[in-house]
Motif scaffolding. Structure first.
Motif, PDB file in Angstrom:
ATOM      1  N   SER A  69      -0.581   0.488   9.622  1.00 32.35           N
ATOM      2  CA  SER A  69      -0.976   1.798  10.144  1.00 32.35           C
ATOM      3  C   SER A  69      -1.050   2.836   9.035  1.00 32.35           C
ATOM      4  O   SER A  69      -2.002   3.623   8.961  1.00 32.35           O
ATOM      5  CB  SER A  69       0.033   2.255  11.212  1.00 32.35           C
ATOM      6  N   THR A  70      -0.043   2.858   8.166  1.00 32.31           N
ATOM      7  CA  THR A  70      -0.013   3.873   7.116  1.00 32.31           C
ATOM      8  C   THR A  70      -1.048   3.599   6.027  1.00 32.31           C
ATOM      9  O   THR A  70      -1.683   4.529   5.521  1.00 32.31           O
ATOM     10  CB  THR A  70       1.389   3.957   6.494  1.00 32.31           C
TER      11      THR A  70
ATOM     12  N   LEU B  85       7.156   5.797   2.005  1.00 32.25           N
ATOM     13  CA  LEU B  85       7.435   6.302   3.348  1.00 32.25           C
ATOM     14  C   LEU B  85       8.332   5.349   4.120  1.00 32.25           C
ATOM     15  O   LEU B  85       9.099   5.776   4.996  1.00 32.25           O
ATOM     16  CB  LEU B  85       6.121   6.531   4.098  1.00 32.25           C
TER      17      LEU B  85
ATOM     18  N   THR C  94      11.964   6.088   6.580  1.00 34.36           N
ATOM     19  CA  THR C  94      11.691   5.638   7.944  1.00 34.36           C
ATOM     20  C   THR C  94      12.595   4.476   8.338  1.00 34.36           C
ATOM     21  O   THR C  94      13.245   4.497   9.391  1.00 34.36           O
ATOM     22  CB  THR C  94      10.216   5.210   8.092  1.00 34.36           C
TER      23      THR C  94
ATOM     24  N   VAL D 293      -0.934  10.700   7.706  1.00 32.43           N
ATOM     25  CA  VAL D 293      -0.362   9.358   7.534  1.00 32.43           C
ATOM     26  C   VAL D 293       0.886   9.214   8.398  1.00 32.43           C
ATOM     27  O   VAL D 293       1.143   8.146   8.969  1.00 32.43           O
ATOM     28  CB  VAL D 293      -0.034   9.095   6.054  1.00 32.43           C
ATOM     29  N   GLY D 294       1.665  10.292   8.520  1.00 32.45           N
ATOM     30  CA  GLY D 294       2.856  10.258   9.359  1.00 32.45           C
ATOM     31  C   GLY D 294       2.532   9.988  10.809  1.00 32.45           C
ATOM     32  O   GLY D 294       3.224   9.205  11.479  1.00 32.45           O
TER      33      GLY D 294
ATOM     34  N   GLN E 181       1.540   6.395  11.214  1.00 30.69           N
ATOM     35  CA  GLN E 181       2.706   5.521  11.226  1.00 30.69           C
ATOM     36  C   GLN E 181       3.287   5.370  12.638  1.00 30.69           C
ATOM     37  O   GLN E 181       3.835   4.322  12.985  1.00 30.69           O
ATOM     38  CB  GLN E 181       3.789   6.057  10.280  1.00 30.69           C
TER      39      GLN E 181
ATOM     40  N   SER F 178       2.762   4.138   1.412  1.00 31.18           N
ATOM     41  CA  SER F 178       3.321   3.399   2.534  1.00 31.18           C
ATOM     42  C   SER F 178       4.695   2.839   2.183  1.00 31.18           C
ATOM     43  O   SER F 178       5.629   2.883   2.995  1.00 31.18           O
ATOM     44  CB  SER F 178       2.384   2.247   2.931  1.00 31.18           C
TER      45      SER F 178
ATOM     46  N   ALA G 196       5.620  13.427   6.300  1.00 35.99           N
ATOM     47  CA  ALA G 196       5.107  12.176   6.873  1.00 35.99           C
ATOM     48  C   ALA G 196       6.168  11.472   7.725  1.00 35.99           C
ATOM     49  O   ALA G 196       5.833  10.756   8.669  1.00 35.99           O
ATOM     50  CB  ALA G 196       4.645  11.246   5.747  1.00 35.99           C
TER      51      ALA G 196
ATOM     52  N   ARG H 190       3.734  -1.225  10.754  1.00 34.46           N
ATOM     53  CA  ARG H 190       3.982   0.079  10.143  1.00 34.46           C
ATOM     54  C   ARG H 190       3.189   0.220   8.851  1.00 34.46           C
ATOM     55  O   ARG H 190       2.519   1.225   8.633  1.00 34.46           O
ATOM     56  CB  ARG H 190       5.483   0.242   9.863  1.00 34.46           C
ATOM     57  N   SER H 191       3.261  -0.795   7.991  1.00 32.25           N
ATOM     58  CA  SER H 191       2.522  -0.717   6.735  1.00 32.25           C
ATOM     59  C   SER H 191       1.019  -0.710   6.984  1.00 32.25           C
ATOM     60  O   SER H 191       0.268   0.007   6.316  1.00 32.25           O
ATOM     61  CB  SER H 191       2.907  -1.885   5.815  1.00 32.25           C
TER      62      SER H 191
END
Length: 276
Positions: free
Chosen positions: A169-170, A191, A195, A152-153, A156, A188, A90, A166-167
């Protein structure tokens, strides 16, 4: 360090901590609030790197038991190995696309108007995603497949556009791809660790000349404040989603974005002239 600078650092630390892990775009809020506070330039770039580390440290602390279990079990336990592999899968899309497009995005899209537009569009998508019928096949983070992780990646990567989140989107991507609300939220968070740490290390090395001892007290205020309020936000969000959807965050995004666009359209605030 004067009182006004300390207050700026405190306010921006609070904003970072509260918004980093909520699906409302921490970058977008930072751009808008920093512009209102007239906190910009090279110091702001270095400051943002530091406060993001403070926020991510809060998540590491909150999930320390899971992290420790994975580290201990990595040599022998298939579940720990699968979990680690999923995080790496991801994480990779953001690494590749971030290295290629980060500078261009920062140059052309880091402004309040882009943020406001992305907030509204993202809010509408969140409402649509929440109202769809969810078919869940992963009730825990240990049930996520590598295909789920890859999807999910890529979701993101949308967060490279400031204001997208970011949160957000995931999490919404995870819901669309068959993860339960709790699983999408926790994944999330996990990840975010590689990230955000990777982004901070990359940016910190690239802009290492911006870190000067005179600014360390300002950085310290922002770091500690971001850590404390990120802890509050993470714990609050996990409790909230146990019995609520993300619709409230979607409406907040839409209203906040429309307010920014309205103030720009009617000339009340010259957001278009704002500098990152």
């Amino acid at each position: 360090m004067d009182l006004w600078t300390a207050l700026q650092a405190l306010i921006l630390g609070v904003v970072e901590g509260l918004t980093e892990f909520l699906p409302i775009s921490s970058t977008g809020h930072q751009i808008i609030v920093a512009d209102l506070l007239d906190f910009g330039g090279e110091r702001a770039m270095a400051f943002n790197i530091i406060i993001q580390l403070g926020a991510i440290l809060a998540v590491v602390w909150e999930f320390r038991r899971k992290i420790l279990d994975v580290v201990i079990g990595l040599p022998t336990q298939p579940s720990a190995q699968r979990f680690t592999a999923n995080l790496l899968i991801a994480f990779l899309p953001a690494v590749v696309l971030g290295v290629i497009f980060a500078d261009l995005i920062h140059q052309y899209l880091f402004n309040p108007i882009t943020v406001a537009t992305a907030l509204v569009v993202g809010g509408v998508i969140m409402l649509w995603a929440e109202r769809r019928q969810h078919e869940v096949h992963a009730e825990t983070v240990d049930e996520i497949t590598w295909k789920d992780a890859l999807k999910v990646g890529f979701a993101q990567c949308l967060a490279m556009i400031p204001g997208t989140s970011r949160s957000g989107s995931t999490i919404i991507g995870g819901l669309l791809f068959g993860l339960s609300r709790k699983t999408a939220t926790e994944f999330s968070f996990f990840l975010a660790m590689p990230t955000m740490v990777g982004a901070a290390v990359y940016s910190g090395y690239k802009y290492r000349h911006l870190f000067v001892p005179a600014d360390f007290p300002v950085f310290a205020i922002g770091f500690v404040t971001a850590f404390i309020f990120a802890m509050i936000a993470v714990r609050g969000l996990l409790k909230f989603i146990a019995s609520h959807s993300y619709a409230a965050f979607a409406w907040y995004r839409i209203v906040f974005g429309l307010v920014i666009l309205a103030t720009w359209q009617f000339g009340w605030v010259d957001w278009a002239a704002a500098k990152p």
